[in-house]
Design a protein around this motif. Sequence first.
Motif, PDB file in Angstrom:
ATOM      1  N   VAL A   8      45.546  32.313  39.208  1.00  0.00           N
ATOM      2  CA  VAL A   8      45.745  33.714  39.579  1.00  0.00           C
ATOM      3  C   VAL A   8      44.373  34.364  39.609  1.00  0.00           C
ATOM      4  O   VAL A   8      43.636  34.311  38.620  1.00  0.00           O
ATOM      5  CB  VAL A   8      46.663  34.437  38.571  1.00  0.00           C
ATOM      6  CG1 VAL A   8      46.793  35.909  38.930  1.00  0.00           C
ATOM      7  CG2 VAL A   8      48.024  33.765  38.503  1.00  0.00           C
ATOM      8  N   LEU A  39      42.183  37.610  39.608  1.00  0.00           N
ATOM      9  CA  LEU A  39      42.243  39.029  39.251  1.00  0.00           C
ATOM     10  C   LEU A  39      40.975  39.702  39.756  1.00  0.00           C
ATOM     11  O   LEU A  39      39.864  39.230  39.488  1.00  0.00           O
ATOM     12  CB  LEU A  39      42.366  39.192  37.738  1.00  0.00           C
ATOM     13  CG  LEU A  39      43.669  38.676  37.124  1.00  0.00           C
ATOM     14  CD1 LEU A  39      43.644  38.832  35.606  1.00  0.00           C
ATOM     15  CD2 LEU A  39      44.867  39.411  37.708  1.00  0.00           C
ATOM     16  N   ASN A  40      41.146  40.790  40.513  1.00  0.00           N
ATOM     17  CA  ASN A  40      39.988  41.468  41.095  1.00  0.00           C
ATOM     18  C   ASN A  40      40.209  42.965  41.298  1.00  0.00           C
ATOM     19  O   ASN A  40      39.453  43.604  42.005  1.00  0.00           O
ATOM     20  CB  ASN A  40      39.593  40.815  42.420  1.00  0.00           C
ATOM     21  CG  ASN A  40      40.726  40.790  43.421  1.00  0.00           C
ATOM     22  OD1 ASN A  40      41.753  41.445  43.224  1.00  0.00           O
ATOM     23  ND2 ASN A  40      40.557  40.046  44.497  1.00  0.00           N
ATOM     24  N   ARG A  41      41.257  43.508  40.711  1.00  0.00           N
ATOM     25  CA  ARG A  41      41.538  44.943  40.815  1.00  0.00           C
ATOM     26  C   ARG A  41      41.927  45.469  39.434  1.00  0.00           C
ATOM     27  O   ARG A  41      42.750  44.862  38.755  1.00  0.00           O
ATOM     28  CB  ARG A  41      42.702  45.219  41.774  1.00  0.00           C
ATOM     29  CG  ARG A  41      42.483  44.758  43.199  1.00  0.00           C
ATOM     30  CD  ARG A  41      41.574  45.749  43.922  1.00  0.00           C
ATOM     31  NE  ARG A  41      41.491  45.482  45.345  1.00  0.00           N
ATOM     32  CZ  ARG A  41      40.580  44.720  45.910  1.00  0.00           C
ATOM     33  NH1 ARG A  41      39.685  44.107  45.164  1.00  0.00           N
ATOM     34  NH2 ARG A  41      40.542  44.546  47.209  1.00  0.00           N
ATOM     35  N   TYR A  56      43.804  47.800  38.613  1.00  0.00           N
ATOM     36  CA  TYR A  56      45.167  48.323  38.507  1.00  0.00           C
ATOM     37  C   TYR A  56      46.212  47.205  38.540  1.00  0.00           C
ATOM     38  O   TYR A  56      47.412  47.483  38.601  1.00  0.00           O
ATOM     39  CB  TYR A  56      45.447  49.372  39.589  1.00  0.00           C
ATOM     40  CG  TYR A  56      44.999  48.997  40.978  1.00  0.00           C
ATOM     41  CD1 TYR A  56      45.801  48.215  41.802  1.00  0.00           C
ATOM     42  CD2 TYR A  56      43.770  49.438  41.465  1.00  0.00           C
ATOM     43  CE1 TYR A  56      45.399  47.875  43.082  1.00  0.00           C
ATOM     44  CE2 TYR A  56      43.359  49.102  42.745  1.00  0.00           C
ATOM     45  CZ  TYR A  56      44.178  48.322  43.548  1.00  0.00           C
ATOM     46  OH  TYR A  56      43.771  47.985  44.811  1.00  0.00           O
ATOM     47  N   TYR A  57      45.788  45.944  38.485  1.00  0.00           N
ATOM     48  CA  TYR A  57      46.700  44.810  38.350  1.00  0.00           C
ATOM     49  C   TYR A  57      46.441  44.138  37.011  1.00  0.00           C
ATOM     50  O   TYR A  57      45.289  44.005  36.590  1.00  0.00           O
ATOM     51  CB  TYR A  57      46.478  43.761  39.452  1.00  0.00           C
ATOM     52  CG  TYR A  57      46.949  44.175  40.810  1.00  0.00           C
ATOM     53  CD1 TYR A  57      48.271  44.531  41.043  1.00  0.00           C
ATOM     54  CD2 TYR A  57      46.059  44.197  41.880  1.00  0.00           C
ATOM     55  CE1 TYR A  57      48.690  44.910  42.305  1.00  0.00           C
ATOM     56  CE2 TYR A  57      46.481  44.577  43.142  1.00  0.00           C
ATOM     57  CZ  TYR A  57      47.793  44.924  43.349  1.00  0.00           C
ATOM     58  OH  TYR A  57      48.204  45.289  44.593  1.00  0.00           O
ATOM     59  N   GLY A  58      47.513  43.681  36.377  1.00  0.00           N
ATOM     60  CA  GLY A  58      47.378  42.948  35.133  1.00  0.00           C
ATOM     61  C   GLY A  58      48.216  41.685  35.188  1.00  0.00           C
ATOM     62  O   GLY A  58      49.188  41.603  35.940  1.00  0.00           O
ATOM     63  N   LEU A  59      47.836  40.719  34.401  1.00  0.00           N
ATOM     64  CA  LEU A  59      48.561  39.458  34.320  1.00  0.00           C
ATOM     65  C   LEU A  59      49.085  39.305  32.903  1.00  0.00           C
ATOM     66  O   LEU A  59      48.302  39.270  31.943  1.00  0.00           O
ATOM     67  CB  LEU A  59      47.619  38.285  34.659  1.00  0.00           C
ATOM     68  CG  LEU A  59      48.208  36.891  34.509  1.00  0.00           C
ATOM     69  CD1 LEU A  59      49.340  36.662  35.509  1.00  0.00           C
ATOM     70  CD2 LEU A  59      47.113  35.848  34.676  1.00  0.00           C
ATOM     71  N   SER A 100      35.566  40.277  39.211  1.00  0.00           N
ATOM     72  CA  SER A 100      36.699  39.382  39.443  1.00  0.00           C
ATOM     73  C   SER A 100      36.533  38.091  38.657  1.00  0.00           C
ATOM     74  O   SER A 100      35.428  37.730  38.251  1.00  0.00           O
ATOM     75  CB  SER A 100      36.824  39.060  40.935  1.00  0.00           C
ATOM     76  OG  SER A 100      35.674  38.356  41.369  1.00  0.00           O
ATOM     77  N   VAL A 138      43.376  42.007  32.375  1.00  0.00           N
ATOM     78  CA  VAL A 138      43.036  42.888  33.490  1.00  0.00           C
ATOM     79  C   VAL A 138      41.565  42.693  33.843  1.00  0.00           C
ATOM     80  O   VAL A 138      40.714  42.598  32.952  1.00  0.00           O
ATOM     81  CB  VAL A 138      43.277  44.372  33.108  1.00  0.00           C
ATOM     82  CG1 VAL A 138      42.862  45.301  34.232  1.00  0.00           C
ATOM     83  CG2 VAL A 138      44.719  44.599  32.708  1.00  0.00           C
ATOM     84  N   LEU A 156      47.996  40.720  27.975  1.00  0.00           N
ATOM     85  CA  LEU A 156      47.903  41.330  29.289  1.00  0.00           C
ATOM     86  C   LEU A 156      46.419  41.306  29.645  1.00  0.00           C
ATOM     87  O   LEU A 156      45.596  41.890  28.941  1.00  0.00           O
ATOM     88  CB  LEU A 156      48.431  42.763  29.287  1.00  0.00           C
ATOM     89  CG  LEU A 156      48.372  43.459  30.645  1.00  0.00           C
ATOM     90  CD1 LEU A 156      49.329  42.786  31.628  1.00  0.00           C
ATOM     91  CD2 LEU A 156      48.684  44.933  30.511  1.00  0.00           C
ATOM     92  N   SER A 176      36.567  41.421  31.624  1.00  0.00           N
ATOM     93  CA  SER A 176      37.976  41.122  31.415  1.00  0.00           C
ATOM     94  C   SER A 176      38.464  41.927  30.217  1.00  0.00           C
ATOM     95  O   SER A 176      37.924  41.810  29.115  1.00  0.00           O
ATOM     96  CB  SER A 176      38.159  39.621  31.142  1.00  0.00           C
ATOM     97  OG  SER A 176      39.480  39.359  30.728  1.00  0.00           O
TER      98      SER A 176
END
Length: 106
Positions: free
Chosen positions: A47, A49-51, A53-56, A33, A28, A26, A75
């Motif tokens: 993808v 990622l810049n927040r 509270y979001y995860g990949l 970003s 984050v 995961l 990261s």
Amino acid sequence: RRVYYLYDVPGGEERGGHAHRVLYQLIVAASGSFDVILDDGRERRIVSLNRPYYGLLVRPGIWRELNNFSSGAVSLVLASELYDENDYIREYSDFLKEKEIPLSNV
């Protein structure tokens, strides 16, 4: 089972460039970003990622590269397994072989 951070990545540098056989991650953007390039051997997606509270969630068998880090980006990676060098596929050609995808199709 493991948590680690990537930070102070110089501009223009990449991280990752491998796949895992078993491990889930995961990823984050705890700060700043960056982009995650995902490749299943047939299709590539980016993808951003810049927040925080979001995860990949990256499952096993996916080639991943992280790039385009902003200044001060951090990261955060939560991994499902402890470090095991044997779980890594570090060469893209080996990744394609394991996925049974001929190089001529790439």
